[in-house]
Motif scaffolding. Structure first.
Motif, mmCIF file in Angstrom:
data_model
loop_
_atom_site.group_PDB
_atom_site.id
_atom_site.type_symbol
_atom_site.label_atom_id
_atom_site.label_comp_id
_atom_site.label_asym_id
_atom_site.label_seq_id
_atom_site.Cartn_x
_atom_site.Cartn_y
_atom_site.Cartn_z
ATOM 1 N N SER A 247 145.883 -58.390 68.188
ATOM 2 C CA SER A 247 145.388 -58.363 66.809
ATOM 3 C C SER A 247 144.262 -57.345 66.679
ATOM 4 O O SER A 247 144.211 -56.566 65.715
ATOM 5 C CB SER A 247 144.889 -59.748 66.387
ATOM 6 O OG SER A 247 145.944 -60.678 66.358
ATOM 7 N N TYR A 248 143.361 -57.334 67.643
ATOM 8 C CA TYR A 248 142.245 -56.379 67.621
ATOM 9 C C TYR A 248 142.773 -54.947 67.733
ATOM 10 O O TYR A 248 142.317 -54.044 67.013
ATOM 11 C CB TYR A 248 141.284 -56.691 68.760
ATOM 12 C CG TYR A 248 140.080 -55.783 68.827
ATOM 13 C CD1 TYR A 248 139.149 -55.746 67.803
ATOM 14 C CD2 TYR A 248 139.868 -54.946 69.925
ATOM 15 C CE1 TYR A 248 138.037 -54.903 67.859
ATOM 16 C CE2 TYR A 248 138.767 -54.110 69.983
ATOM 17 C CZ TYR A 248 137.863 -54.094 68.955
ATOM 18 O OH TYR A 248 136.776 -53.260 69.006
ATOM 19 N N LEU B 67 156.058 -62.158 75.612
ATOM 20 C CA LEU B 67 155.190 -61.736 74.514
ATOM 21 C C LEU B 67 155.979 -61.023 73.420
ATOM 22 O O LEU B 67 155.537 -60.960 72.273
ATOM 23 C CB LEU B 67 154.115 -60.775 75.031
ATOM 24 C CG LEU B 67 153.099 -61.315 76.027
ATOM 25 C CD1 LEU B 67 152.218 -60.178 76.515
ATOM 26 C CD2 LEU B 67 152.265 -62.418 75.408
ATOM 27 N N GLY B 68 157.113 -60.453 73.785
ATOM 28 C CA GLY B 68 157.897 -59.663 72.852
ATOM 29 C C GLY B 68 157.861 -58.175 73.151
ATOM 30 O O GLY B 68 158.309 -57.354 72.343
ATOM 31 N N ALA B 69 157.313 -57.801 74.321
ATOM 32 C CA ALA B 69 157.255 -56.396 74.703
ATOM 33 C C ALA B 69 158.613 -55.921 75.225
ATOM 34 O O ALA B 69 159.396 -56.698 75.762
ATOM 35 C CB ALA B 69 156.191 -56.190 75.775
ATOM 36 N N SER B 70 158.850 -54.626 75.066
ATOM 37 C CA SER B 70 160.080 -54.001 75.567
ATOM 38 C C SER B 70 159.760 -53.138 76.779
ATOM 39 O O SER B 70 158.710 -52.500 76.838
ATOM 40 C CB SER B 70 160.718 -53.124 74.485
ATOM 41 O OG SER B 70 161.092 -53.894 73.364
ATOM 42 N N LYS C 237 153.517 -60.989 66.447
ATOM 43 C CA LYS C 237 152.393 -61.849 66.068
ATOM 44 C C LYS C 237 152.880 -63.240 65.677
ATOM 45 O O LYS C 237 152.320 -64.256 66.114
ATOM 46 C CB LYS C 237 151.618 -61.213 64.908
ATOM 47 C CG LYS C 237 150.385 -61.993 64.485
ATOM 48 C CD LYS C 237 149.629 -61.242 63.384
ATOM 49 C CE LYS C 237 148.340 -61.962 63.007
ATOM 50 N NZ LYS C 237 147.586 -61.218 61.957
ATOM 51 N N GLN C 238 153.919 -63.291 64.860
ATOM 52 C CA GLN C 238 154.449 -64.594 64.451
ATOM 53 C C GLN C 238 155.012 -65.348 65.650
ATOM 54 O O GLN C 238 154.847 -66.571 65.760
ATOM 55 C CB GLN C 238 155.543 -64.412 63.391
ATOM 56 C CG GLN C 238 156.029 -65.727 62.789
ATOM 57 C CD GLN C 238 154.914 -66.522 62.158
ATOM 58 O OE1 GLN C 238 154.179 -66.000 61.308
ATOM 59 N NE2 GLN C 238 154.752 -67.785 62.557
#
Length: 201
Positions: A123-124, A152-155, A188-189
């Motif tokens: 977020s930061y 986390l959702g990283a690729s 984020k969601q």
């Protein structure tokens, strides 16, 4: 582009506070790192308690050069220091940085701690520093870290072969992952949903 600065400030969530690292944290970090003897994990860079002073000094020197922003991870409920993490390798001209140097006491692993820490840092990065990509790197054989980064959702972007020589004489291949700005709202969601699932267990 207006130059931004890494601001030395605490980032506060429901479970943890990311607190700017200082030399005053040496004793608490030495206790945290001893929970699980984390320095014995050869595929990751975690300091031995005896090396904690120099570990912090190196982080603070990089911070003074504007290269990094180092945090301790503190549990909001107990007040206990349970790990450390950093924003690093921030390239303003490319609007890209890395989140790394992350480790947690064994008792804090597989809890809401890492999810919330990444939510606060991302977020930061995306919303205050206005980066367009956040990178994560880990040893190719560190399966726990690789799985955590993917959650986390990283690729995965690729693998840097023969990337580093480690202290034990082995050669590290580094896996590089990233999250880009267009993916951030969904990531984020997803992180918020994961935190909610921890709370309802």
């Amino acid at each position: 582009m207006v130059n931004k600065e890494l601001q030395q400030q605490s980032l506060t969530g429901e479970h943890i506070v990311l607190e700017p690292l200082t030399m005053d944290h040496q004793a608490a970090l030495s206790i945290a790192v001893a929970d699980g003897n984390l320095w014995e994990l050869w595929y990751t860079k975690v300091p031995h308690p005896d090396d904690m002073k120099s570990y912090i000094a190196e982080a603070l020197a990089a911070e003074a050069r504007g290269e990094t922003l180092a945090f301790v991870v503190r549990c909001r409920h107990s007040g206990e220091v349970i790990g450390s993490t950093r924003i690093c390798r921030w390239h303003q001209q490319h609007r890209r940085l890395e989140v790394g140097y992350t480790w947690y006491a064994k008792t804090a692993q597989r809890t809401a701690v890492n999810t919330e820490a990444k939510l606060l840092l991302l977020s930061y990065a995306f919303e205050t520093l206005d980066v367009m990509a956040v990178e994560f790197r880990t040893h190719i054989q560190n399966q726990v870290s690789r799985q955590a980064i993917c959650r986390l959702g990283a690729s995965q972007d690729g693998i840097l072969r023969n990337h580093q020589l480690l202290k034990n004489g082995t050669i590290r291949d580094t896996v590089v992952y990233s999250i880009i700005d267009s993916e951030w709202p969904a990531v984020k969601q997803g992180l918020k949903d994961k935190l909610q699932s921890h709370q309802t267990r």
